[in-house]
Design an enzyme around this catalytic site. Structure first.
Site, mmCIF file in Angstrom:
data_model
loop_
_atom_site.group_PDB
_atom_site.id
_atom_site.type_symbol
_atom_site.label_atom_id
_atom_site.label_comp_id
_atom_site.label_asym_id
_atom_site.label_seq_id
_atom_site.Cartn_x
_atom_site.Cartn_y
_atom_site.Cartn_z
ATOM 1 N N PRO A 83 0.801 -1.242 0.000
ATOM 2 C CA PRO A 83 0.000 0.000 0.000
ATOM 3 C C PRO A 83 0.824 1.278 0.000
ATOM 4 C CG PRO A 83 0.113 -0.866 2.218
ATOM 5 C CD PRO A 83 0.849 -1.860 1.351
ATOM 6 N N GLY A 84 2.162 1.156 0.100
ATOM 7 C CA GLY A 84 2.977 2.356 -0.048
ATOM 8 C C GLY A 84 3.941 2.651 1.078
ATOM 9 N N GLY A 85 4.308 1.666 1.880
ATOM 10 C CA GLY A 85 5.223 1.913 2.996
ATOM 11 C C GLY A 85 6.565 2.472 2.566
ATOM 12 N N ASP A 112 3.060 -5.320 -13.583
ATOM 13 C CA ASP A 112 3.899 -6.321 -12.930
ATOM 14 C C ASP A 112 5.314 -5.752 -12.756
ATOM 15 O OD1 ASP A 112 5.404 -8.486 -12.122
ATOM 16 O OD2 ASP A 112 4.697 -9.836 -13.687
ATOM 17 N N LYS A 163 13.845 -12.068 0.541
ATOM 18 C CA LYS A 163 13.164 -12.908 1.521
ATOM 19 C C LYS A 163 13.878 -14.257 1.586
ATOM 20 C CE LYS A 163 10.206 -9.521 1.422
ATOM 21 N NZ LYS A 163 10.109 -8.509 2.471
#
EC number: 2.1.1.186
Length: 355
Positions: free
Chosen positions: A222-224, A260, A305
């Protein structure tokens, strides 16, 4: 005078074996040998140099800035088991025997819930400990910036280590604790803020994180991370099929493209690429590698990750592949990788192109 024969390194609990594997590989590459004592969830690793190898030389050869999983790196003496009726005498005796002198003393604990219970003990020992060290001539002014660290793993167990300017973290426990900005869309924002603090000297922020720069955030919603870029006054291409925070969109600095991130290409060379996409590290690395080889950005910060096992091996493989690709393409770059406090099962990579 006793000669330190080991290193003491702090890490996130649960990553002891990853740090031990990294130390073993990097020491071996330098022609050193040693044994790592890495107890699960301890929050630290002891690396004991083999034979008569001088640990101080190994400490210089493995600088903290070049280690991925270490938060702090100390030249250390053997751990002490303390009698509860007199904890200070063995500490003073070991310091005096070592011949060490220093101009400050930090008492610390591993980053574990159990260790937090030792805060009262540390506070009670502070004044008498420092007073005795001054009387014995170990704690004194103008000692070259050397710092004595006491790592308390229990009320009757402590290990003494020394840190040196330029090869240590200046933060307690090697931890940068940042306050979550309440207007940011997600807590992931802290990962990018920590990366900037660690990878970019503060006096270079205006030049390298300047207003009016252009950036891309791949996997932005969402835009962190976009929030951090906007706070610096940058114009951001936010690439994600998911929705972006309405407050961010209202700034007029964000162009949200529902595409994408793995295939999107920028319209021209950007100042920054940032990426916090949750995917296999090899796939993320291949995507970022394409950006860097084609010089689509000047600097990049991205997360990898990690798998639950053999995390160091995965990081090492990805970094080696990136450096090989950059060298083959004739792209000069600075590459750094660290496991930060606000990271969890990931590491943060920073790349700065030099041409």
């Amino acid at each position: 005078m006793s000669v330190p024969g080991e290193l003491l390194l702090y890490c996130r609990p649960g990553f002891e074996h990853d740090l031990a594997a990294e130390l073993a590989d990097k020491a071996m590459a330098l022609g050193w040998q040693g044994e790592a004592d890495a107890r699960p969830d301890a929050g630290f690793v002891r690396f004991i140099a083999a034979g008569d190898a001088p640990a101080n030389a190994l400490h210089r050869a493995l600088p903290l800035a070049g280690l991925v999983f270490a938060r702090q790196s100390l030249l250390a003496l053997p751990p002490l088991a303390l009698p509860r009726e007199d904890r200070l005498s063995p500490i003073i005796e070991q310091v005096v025997a070592s011949g060490w002198s220093f101009d400050s003393v930090w008492q610390e604990t591993p980053d574990t819930n159990e260790a937090k219970a030792l805060a009262g003990l540390i506070k009670a020992l502070k004044r008498p400990l420092e007073s005795l060290l001054k009387k014995r001539g170990a704690l004194r002014r103008k000692a070259g910036g050397r710092r004595l660290h006491l790592l308390w793993s229990d009320g009757d167990r402590v290990q003494l280590g020394m840190s040196f300017p330029g090869n240590r973290s200046e933060l307690a426990g090697g931890i940068r604790r940042l306050r979550f900005p309440h207007r940011a869309p997600s807590r992931s924002t802290l990962k990018l803020e920590e990366a900037w603090h660690e990878f970019i000297p503060r006096d270079e922020w205006d030049e390298r994180l300047g207003e009016g720069m252009q950036a891309a955030d791949l996997g932005a919603a969402p835009g962190g991370w976009t929030w951090q870029l906007v706070q610096r006054g940058m114009h951001v291409y936010a690439i994600d099929n998911g929705p972006m925070d309405k407050g961010l969109m209202a700034t007029g600095l964000v162009e949200h493209l529902r595409e994408d991130g793995f295939v999107w290409e920028p319209p021209g060379r950007l100042d920054w690429l940032v990426c916090d996409i949750v995917d296999k590290p090899s796939r993320v690395m291949a995507m970022v590698q394409r950006w860097l080889v084609r010089r689509w950005c000047r600097e990049a910060v991205f997360n990898l990750k990690l798998p639950m096992k053999r995390r160091w091996q995965e990081v090492s493989r990805c970094l080696a592949g990136l450096e090989s690709a950059l060298a083959e393409a004739g792209v000069r770059a600075e590459v750094a990788c660290r496991h930060f406090y606000h990271d969890r099962e990931e590491v943060t990579v920073h790349v700065r192109l030099l041409d």
